[in-house]
Design a protein around this motif. Structure first.
Motif, short mmCIF file in Angstrom:
data_model
loop_
_atom_site.label_atom_id
_atom_site.label_comp_id
_atom_site.label_asym_id
_atom_site.label_seq_id
_atom_site.Cartn_x
_atom_site.Cartn_y
_atom_site.Cartn_z
N PRO A 240 0.82 -1.22 0.00
CA PRO A 240 0.00 0.00 0.00
C PRO A 240 0.86 1.26 0.00
O PRO A 240 0.58 2.20 -0.74
CB PRO A 240 -0.81 -0.11 1.29
N GLU A 241 1.94 1.28 0.82
CA GLU A 241 2.81 2.46 0.87
C GLU A 241 3.36 2.77 -0.53
O GLU A 241 3.46 3.90 -0.95
CB GLU A 241 4.01 2.23 1.81
N ASN B 119 0.39 3.74 -3.15
CA ASN B 119 -0.26 5.03 -2.90
C ASN B 119 0.44 6.19 -3.59
O ASN B 119 -0.17 7.21 -3.88
CB ASN B 119 -0.30 5.31 -1.38
#
Ligand SMILES: Nc1nc2c(ncn2[C@@H]2O[C@H](COP(=O)(O)O)[C@@H](O)[C@H]2O)c(=O)[nH]1
Ligand SMILES: [Mn+2]
Length: 751
Positions: free
Chosen positions: A599-600, A603
């Motif tokens: 996710p990091e 994003n």
């Protein structure tokens, strides 16, 4: 001597004139920088070009063409190093190249005068004939024509290598100075000493070469197979056939017995094979042009009842129905053939086929079903244990793919027969990419036909005869297998320079020397699969015969080969939509990420990415701003199947399978239902209920994996539609120039 300027205003000019013009150009280039006062790089440019032209011109000696030949030869041999040319392996071309760059056979000696008169006369370059990629020189047009009409009658034995060397497993140059003609066949030897050795035991030396057809014809591939099987654990027996050649994952034309499953040896076209059918239509009634129109139906999707066909063949009713009835790409085909000769009717009594009958030879595999099955074990280079869940699961899915492929070949043939208004009957169905469980291990056949059956087709090429073989039963070392075709001589990539280079060459590719037609409206495929990409099937057959592996009982002449047709209306519509081009470039790509900080990472990418640059692909396009939409797709919620839970319903029933008398007394058939998904798998294959339960469970897992693959593929295509949602503007990241330098915002962060 003349030179041919294919695209020039005056096409053919004397070579001396060509040299004068080149010389004049060189002088002008040398004088120009001095006369015009050029300096620096301009000066160097003119002088270097002038010197290059003058050097080439100075190499010419009018009375002998050797220097150019040498330059051409060096360039060509360098070029040949990078593209595998198997002919170098099969024929002795150690005498170099002709001026036109073809490898020269027989040291330039005329083979026809040699065989017919025993005279060793040098041929001349103006009488050159090329056979199988090798050029031969002839002393006259008459001898050249004789050779062209019947090359096999004049070619030296053992590819022109030293016959004595071949008898001891070595390939030495065969020098026409040391030659013998025995029973009308020409044998060459390395030198006088070797020739004398041969004379001590002529018959014995010649006989020995017959026992080593594979070593003679495909040495590179034999070495490759040795390497490959040395690396694999548990291989107990290897059989290689004369169509042997290197494949993507391993040797094609081989049967390998091992104690483990090696999916890599089979690759993704699981179940590929050749099926031969007889039509109820004599060749003399065929209108080839009409048939060529009708057979185009094979390009359309099939509109039959897949569920019923799959069920009738004991396969799950929803097993990959979309591709059924279609041929697929690559070298798959459906070929209408004429039964040209029949050697022994009584051998074929069961098949009721006659000379002059029309036949259909279908070559196809398991399409994307096989790919999905192989995809589940793609990385299993060290093999799979048969008793492991993954091993059994793969084998069960593989077995279904093999049966699916066989059904598919039948459906393709039925469609073609219906289009030609004929009935058909199966003569032979021989898969050549498959694994079988045998008592002594797992038999992997890759491009090796399953031969424990009465008849096996041997495909030639679309411009060569194919054969119907009767395998010899008494050769256990052949691992119940046979050659399946002639095997590739040149790989696909290298075909671009070998076929279809001129327009007339390309036009010729859709006609055959038998007066037949080829339907292949994909130009690249037409060239990649040109008949000269393959070895001579007659030689393959000869090798099989001399090795006492099979005999041919029928020859099949190609009339109409269907490979690929373009739906013209659809193509025109697509061209209109894309403003004149066919829109074939990828417009989206799927990237799979794994790791624990996804996710990091994502994003910082999701949204619109802008690239500011003039397109290097569209030089005249004024646009400078390009946008790419990045979307996240989460597929981690696909369920895993768990066979230990109560999610399974297991039912037994009286089986109509191979249980014989046993089937009437016990409920040996097993049906397993996976309740959360509704997937069902059935087995009536075995006599015991216990084993059927195991098979059904294996099938269930395999089907589950397939479903996942199919649903992933569907998701991917739905996701490809996302690029339509692209927002042009408000980018999350901006890159500039061909080096993709990222542009920062004023705070120094990403824009
Ligand atoms: N009769 C035809 N035979 C053909 C054609 N194209 C190829 N071939 C032969 O089939 C085998 C198939 O090999 P595989 O390893 O891909 O299964 C090949 O060796 C050729 O001999 C054709 O158009 N017609
Ligand atoms: Mn095949």
């Amino acid at each position: 001597m003349l030179t041919d300027h294919e695209t020039g205003l005056i096409r053919v000019v004397p070579y001396s004139f060509h040299l004068i013009v080149d010389f004049a150009v060189g002088v002008v280039f040398l004088a120009a920088p001095f006369v015009l006062g050029f300096k620096g790089i301009d000066f160097a440019y003119y002088v270097v070009n002038a010197l290059a032209v003058l050097t080439v011109v100075s190499l010419h000696k009018p009375e002998a063409a050797e220097p150019q030949t040498l330059v051409a030869a060096t360039l060509l041999s360098i070029a040949n190093l990078s593209s595998p040319a198997f002919s170098a392996d099969e024929y002795n071309t150690s005498s170099g190249l002709t001026a036109a760059g073809a490898p020269l056979g027989m040291h330039g000696v005329d083979p026809v005068t040699f065989v017919n008169l025993g005279n060793r006369i040098d041929g001349a370059a103006r009488h050159t004939a090329v056979h199988d990629g090798v050029a031969y020189y002839f002393s006259s047009k008459e001898t050249m024509d004789k050779f062209t009409a019947k090359p096999a009658g004049y070619l030296p034995q053992n590819g022109g290598f030293c016959t004595f060397g071949v008898s001891v497993g070595k390939k030495f140059d065969g020098d026409p100075q040391f030659a013998a003609i025995v029973d009308g066949k020409l044998y060459l030897f390395l030198n006088e000493e070797i020739f004398r050795e041969f004379q001590k035991d002529e018959a014995g030396t010649i006989a020995k070469d017959g026992g080593k057809p594979v070593l003679i014809r495909a040495r590179g591939a034999v070495e490759a197979i040795r390497c490959k099987t040395d690396l694999l654990a548990g291989v107990s027996h290897v059989a290689a056939f004369p169509d042997l050649h290197p494949g993507k994952y391993g040797p094609v034309g081989s049967a390998i017995l091992a104690d483990r499953i090696y999916p890599q040896l089979i690759g993704n076209d699981i179940g590929c094979g050749m099926s031969l059918f007889a039509l109820d239509l004599p060749a003399r009634k065929l209108r080839l042009d009409k048939a060529a129109q009708k057979i185009r139906v094979l390009e359309e999707p099939w509109h039959g009842d897949p569920g019923a066909c799959l069920a009738a063949d004991g396969l799950p009713t929803d097993l990959h129905p979309v591709a059924l009835g279609t041929i697929g790409g690559g070298n798959h085909f459906c070929e209408l053939q004429e039964l040209d000769s029949l050697s022994d009717d009584c051998l074929l009594a069961g098949t009721d086929i006659r000379k002059g009958d029309l036949m259909l030879l279908v070559h196809s595999g398991s399409r994307s079903l096989g790919m999905a099955v192989f995809g589940t074990v793609l990385e299993s280079f060290s093999g799979l244990d048969l008793d492991s869940t993954v091993g059994r699961t793969y084998l069960a899915a593989h077995n279904d793919a093999v049966r699916w492929a066989s059904l598919n070949r039948r459906l393709i043939a039925e469609r073609a027969a219906r289009a030609l208004r004929s009935d058909l009957r199966l003569v032979a169905d021989a898969p050549h990419n498959l694994i079988e469980e045998h008592d002594d291990g797992l038999l992997h056949r890759k491009g090796a036909a399953k031969a424990d059956m009465p008849l096996v087709p041997l495909a030639g090429s679309r411009d060569a005869l194919s054969y119907l073989l009767v395998p010899k039963a008494n050769r256990p070392e052949a691992l119940a297998s046979l050659a399946h075709g002639s095997g590739r001589k040149y790989d696909r990539r290298s075909m671009a320079g070998r076929a279809g280079t001129t327009r007339s060459d390309r036009d010729g590719l859709i006609r055959t020397s038998f007066g037949g037609h080829v339907i292949c409206e994909d130009r690249q495929l037409l060239i990649e699969e040109a008949p000269n990409a393959y070895k001579d099937p007659n030689q393959v057959l000869d090798d099989l015969r001399t090795s006492d592996l099979a005999q041919s009982v029928a020859t099949l002449k190609p009339l109409l080969t269907f490979k690929k047709a373009v739906n013209r209306e659809l193509a025109a519509a697509r061209r209109d939509k894309h403003g004149g081009c066919d829109g074939a470039d990828p417009s989206s790509a799927l990237v799979t990420l794994s790791g624990n900080q996804i996710p990091e990472f994502t994003n910082t990418w999701i949204g619109t990415v802008q690239w500011i640059c003039k397109s290097p692909f569209r030089a005249h396009h004024r646009r400078q701003n390009w946008y790419v939409g990045v979307f996240s797709i989460d597929n981690s919620d696909l369920p895993e199947i768990d066979l230990e839970t109560s999610a399974l319903r297991i039912e037994t029933f009286r089986s109509g399978g191979p249980g014989g008398q046993h089937q009437n007394t016990t409920d040996s058939g097993v049906r397993v239902t996976h309740l959360p998904t509704g997937l069902v798998a059935v087995s009536t294959d075995e006599r015991s209920q216990h084993r059927n339960r195991r098979v059904a469970l294996d099938r269930l897992v395999a089907r589950f994996i397939l479903k996942r693959e199919e649903s992933l593929a569907r998701d991917r295509s739905a996701q490809n539609q996302l690029h339509r949602l692209l927002e042009r503007g408000n980018p999350v990241r901006v890159f500039k120039g061909e080096g993709f330098a990222e542009m920062k915002n004023q705070a120094g962060g990403r824009r």
